[in-house]
Design an enzyme around this catalytic site. Structure first.
Site, PDB file in Angstrom:
ATOM      1  N   LYS A  66       1.079  -1.358  -0.143  1.00 20.49           N
ATOM      2  CA  LYS A  66       0.312  -0.482   0.228  1.00 20.49           C
ATOM      3  C   LYS A  66       0.969   1.303  -0.350  1.00 20.49           C
ATOM      4  O   LYS A  66       0.656   2.097  -1.046  1.00 20.49           O
ATOM      5  CB  LYS A  66      -0.725   0.365   1.173  1.00 20.49           C
ATOM      6  CG  LYS A  66      -1.717  -0.963   0.939  1.00 20.49           C
ATOM      7  CD  LYS A  66      -2.824  -0.970   2.175  1.00 20.49           C
ATOM      8  CE  LYS A  66      -3.868  -1.990   2.167  1.00 20.49           C
ATOM      9  NZ  LYS A  66      -4.687  -2.474   2.985  1.00 20.49           N
ATOM     10  N   ASP A 102     -10.126   2.770   2.692  1.00 16.78           N
ATOM     11  CA  ASP A 102     -10.356   1.790   4.050  1.00 16.78           C
ATOM     12  C   ASP A 102     -10.792   2.322   4.810  1.00 16.78           C
ATOM     13  O   ASP A 102     -11.521   2.203   5.541  1.00 16.78           O
ATOM     14  CB  ASP A 102      -8.492   1.682   4.271  1.00 16.78           C
ATOM     15  CG  ASP A 102      -8.410  -0.016   3.439  1.00 16.78           C
ATOM     16  OD1 ASP A 102      -9.268  -0.948   2.857  1.00 16.78           O
ATOM     17  OD2 ASP A 102      -7.010   0.028   3.550  1.00 16.78           O
ATOM     18  N   GLY A 129      -0.454   1.426  13.061  1.00 16.55           N
ATOM     19  CA  GLY A 129      -0.051   0.935  11.693  1.00 16.55           C
ATOM     20  C   GLY A 129      -0.900   1.522  10.597  1.00 16.55           C
ATOM     21  O   GLY A 129      -1.544   2.356  10.655  1.00 16.55           O
TER      22      GLY A 129
HETATM   23  P1  NDP Z   1       0.481  -2.721  10.735  1.00 18.98           P
HETATM   24  O1  NDP Z   1       1.335  -4.208  10.922  1.00 18.98           O
HETATM   25  O2  NDP Z   1       0.808  -1.530   9.485  1.00 18.98           O
HETATM   26  O3  NDP Z   1       0.364  -2.192  12.137  1.00 18.98           O
HETATM   27  C1  NDP Z   1       0.304  -3.797  13.194  1.00 18.98           C
HETATM   28  C2  NDP Z   1       0.060  -2.480  14.495  1.00 18.98           C
HETATM   29  O4  NDP Z   1      -0.819  -3.773  15.161  1.00 18.98           O
HETATM   30  C3  NDP Z   1       0.720  -1.643  15.569  1.00 18.98           C
HETATM   31  O5  NDP Z   1       0.371  -0.724  15.996  1.00 18.98           O
HETATM   32  C4  NDP Z   1       1.637  -2.597  16.585  1.00 18.98           C
HETATM   33  O6  NDP Z   1       1.715  -1.814  17.462  1.00 18.98           O
HETATM   34  C5  NDP Z   1      -0.139  -3.514  16.695  1.00 18.98           C
HETATM   35  N1  NDP Z   1       0.197  -5.174  17.788  1.00 18.98           N
HETATM   36  C6  NDP Z   1       0.858  -5.829  16.897  1.00 18.98           C
HETATM   37  N2  NDP Z   1       0.730  -6.503  17.424  1.00 18.98           N
HETATM   38  C7  NDP Z   1       0.228  -6.041  18.565  1.00 18.98           C
HETATM   39  C8  NDP Z   1      -0.427  -6.692  20.800  1.00 18.98           C
HETATM   40  N3  NDP Z   1      -0.222  -7.714  19.841  1.00 18.98           N
HETATM   41  N4  NDP Z   1      -0.506  -5.765  21.158  1.00 18.98           N
HETATM   42  C9  NDP Z   1      -0.670  -4.903  21.085  1.00 18.98           C
HETATM   43  N5  NDP Z   1      -0.515  -3.929  19.746  1.00 18.98           N
HETATM   44  C10 NDP Z   1       0.146  -4.923  18.548  1.00 18.98           C
HETATM   45  O7  NDP Z   1      -0.865  -3.555  10.510  1.00 18.98           O
HETATM   46  P2  NDP Z   1      -2.349  -3.155   9.544  1.00 18.98           P
HETATM   47  O8  NDP Z   1      -2.205  -1.798  10.455  1.00 18.98           O
HETATM   48  O9  NDP Z   1      -1.842  -2.796   8.386  1.00 18.98           O
HETATM   49  O10 NDP Z   1      -3.615  -4.064  10.177  1.00 18.98           O
HETATM   50  C11 NDP Z   1      -3.806  -3.807  10.971  1.00 18.98           C
HETATM   51  C12 NDP Z   1      -4.810  -4.901  11.489  1.00 18.98           C
HETATM   52  O11 NDP Z   1      -6.453  -4.740  10.971  1.00 18.98           O
HETATM   53  C13 NDP Z   1      -5.170  -5.935  10.776  1.00 18.98           C
HETATM   54  O12 NDP Z   1      -5.203  -7.549  11.246  1.00 18.98           O
HETATM   55  C14 NDP Z   1      -5.140  -6.415   9.307  1.00 18.98           C
HETATM   56  O13 NDP Z   1      -6.369  -7.617   9.021  1.00 18.98           O
HETATM   57  C15 NDP Z   1      -7.115  -5.521   9.449  1.00 18.98           C
HETATM   58  N6  NDP Z   1      -7.415  -4.930   8.497  1.00 18.98           N
HETATM   59  C16 NDP Z   1      -8.619  -5.027   8.022  1.00 18.98           C
HETATM   60  C17 NDP Z   1      -8.618  -4.135   6.715  1.00 18.98           C
HETATM   61  C18 NDP Z   1     -10.212  -4.574   6.900  1.00 18.98           C
HETATM   62  O14 NDP Z   1     -11.160  -4.299   5.630  1.00 18.98           O
HETATM   63  N7  NDP Z   1     -11.662  -5.653   7.310  1.00 18.98           N
HETATM   64  C19 NDP Z   1      -8.422  -3.058   6.272  1.00 18.98           C
HETATM   65  C20 NDP Z   1      -6.683  -3.370   6.452  1.00 18.98           C
HETATM   66  C21 NDP Z   1      -6.681  -3.685   7.945  1.00 18.98           C
HETATM   67  P3  NDP Z   1       3.787  -1.541  17.610  1.00 18.98           P
HETATM   68  O15 NDP Z   1       3.926  -0.553  16.599  1.00 18.98           O
HETATM   69  O16 NDP Z   1       3.706  -1.316  19.464  1.00 18.98           O
HETATM   70  O17 NDP Z   1       4.745  -2.659  17.169  1.00 18.98           O
END
Ligand code: NDP
Length: 272
Positions: A66, A102, A129
């Site tokens: 993206k 999104d 994220g």
């Molecule tokens: P990214 O990898 O960009 O971001 C991940 C985020 O999750 C970070 O802020 C990270 O925190 C946090 N994180 C990961 N593990 C944990 C944990 N165990 N506890 C707390 N925080 C955690 O992912 P995306 O933003 O791309 O995606 C996030 C979710 O959104 C996914 O599940 C994806 O499937 C979903 N999604 C759904 C869509 C839909 O249409 N329904 C569209 C787009 C995404 P830190 O920075 O501290 O590491």
């Protein structure tokens, strides 16, 4: 010959987008094909170019491309610029228009499908994220009373908040103790690894809605926690997925499909 569209990503086999857009095309009588394209992680731009050259009209873009899609677009919407990410490309001759649907998909699911008002509500967004970044602008457009962004890495949350010039508050999870919210949206990837973000007890206000962007057959750990904490409404991200697709479809075809039967269809198949 039908107009060609596709979703491009890596991996891509799991994508529901071909089923969603095929259903939209059928429903609205559009002569189009929609396929799934796997691009090598280091060859996204070449994959887009090859699809464009063979007459492709538009692409959905999914992980991990993206950000790269944002950079190859020759013109982007305000939402895509805010999100620094693009999930929809439209080829206009040699120009490439980039949009991020999104966040509006999330807001439309909350408001149109779940019947929630965002205006005047207190909203907690978990994660910093790509998904959280894309959601902030469309959530702020609805004028919530407050929007708080909580993330494990406080620095990442602060840096994201700064790009919205003080319109949101950033904090870590410990700072949520003693506070409660009308809408709590999980935009972390914790559910993908079956984990729960470290939320304190008591974050769900009376009547609160808990929303997990992840979708699946059963409760994610976040939704199970919300249930045990007494959240009034639980929702997963399947509606968001279909609503973001509907916005992409509108950008390409100028028509708004009816999303409800498509959500129903996907839920029925997921339950099989
Ligand atoms: P990214 O990898 O960009 O971001 C991940 C985020 O999750 C970070 O802020 C990270 O925190 C946090 N994180 C990961 N593990 C944990 C944990 N165990 N506890 C707390 N925080 C955690 O992912 P995306 O933003 O791309 O995606 C996030 C979710 O959104 C996914 O599940 C994806 O499937 C979903 N999604 C759904 C869509 C839909 O249409 N329904 C569209 C787009 C995404 P830190 O920075 O501290 O590491």
């Amino acid at each position: 010959m039908p107009d060609q569209y596709a979703v491009i990503g890596n991996p891509i086999g799991h994508s529901m987008s071909p089923r969603i857009h095929t259903a939209f095309a059928h429903q609205t009588g559009q002569n189009m094909n929609y396929e799934a394209l796997l691009a090598p992680v280091n060859a996204f731009a070449a994959g887009v170019d090859a699809f464009h050259r063979r007459g492709g009209r538009g692409l959905n873009v999914t992980l991990p491309f993206k950000g790269e899609a944002f950079r190859i677009a020759t013109r982007c919407s305000k939402r895509a610029v805010e999100a620094q990410a693009v999930n929809t490309l439209r080829f206009d001759g040699d120009a490439i228009y980039g949009e991020n649907t999104d966040g509006i998909g999330l807001v439309n699911d909350l408001m149109l499908n779940l019947g929630r008002t965002i205006t005047g509500q207190s909203v907690l967004l978990l994660g910093a994220g790509g998904a959280a970044r894309g959601a902030i602008g469309p959530l702020l457009d609805q004028k919530p009373r407050q929007l708080v962004l909580a993330n494990r890495s406080l620095e990442k949350a602060r840096s994201l908040a700064q790009s919205f010039r003080g319109a949101i508050d950033a904090c870590n999870y410990a700072a949520l103790a003693g506070r409660c919210f009308d809408l709590v949206i999980n935009a972390t990837s914790a559910s993908l690894s079956d984990e729960l973000p470290p939320l304190p007890s008591g974050v769900f206000a009376t009547g609160a809605l808990a929303y997990d962007m992840m979708y699946g057959k059963s409760d994610t750990p976040f939704l199970a926690f919300a249930r045990s904490e007494g959240a009034a409404v639980l929702a997963d991200g399947l509606g968001m997925l279909v609503e973001q697709a509907a916005e992409s479809f509108f950008i390409w075809r100028g028509l708004r499909p009816d999303t409800a039967p498509v959500v129903k269809l996907l839920r029925q198949t997921a339950d099989d």
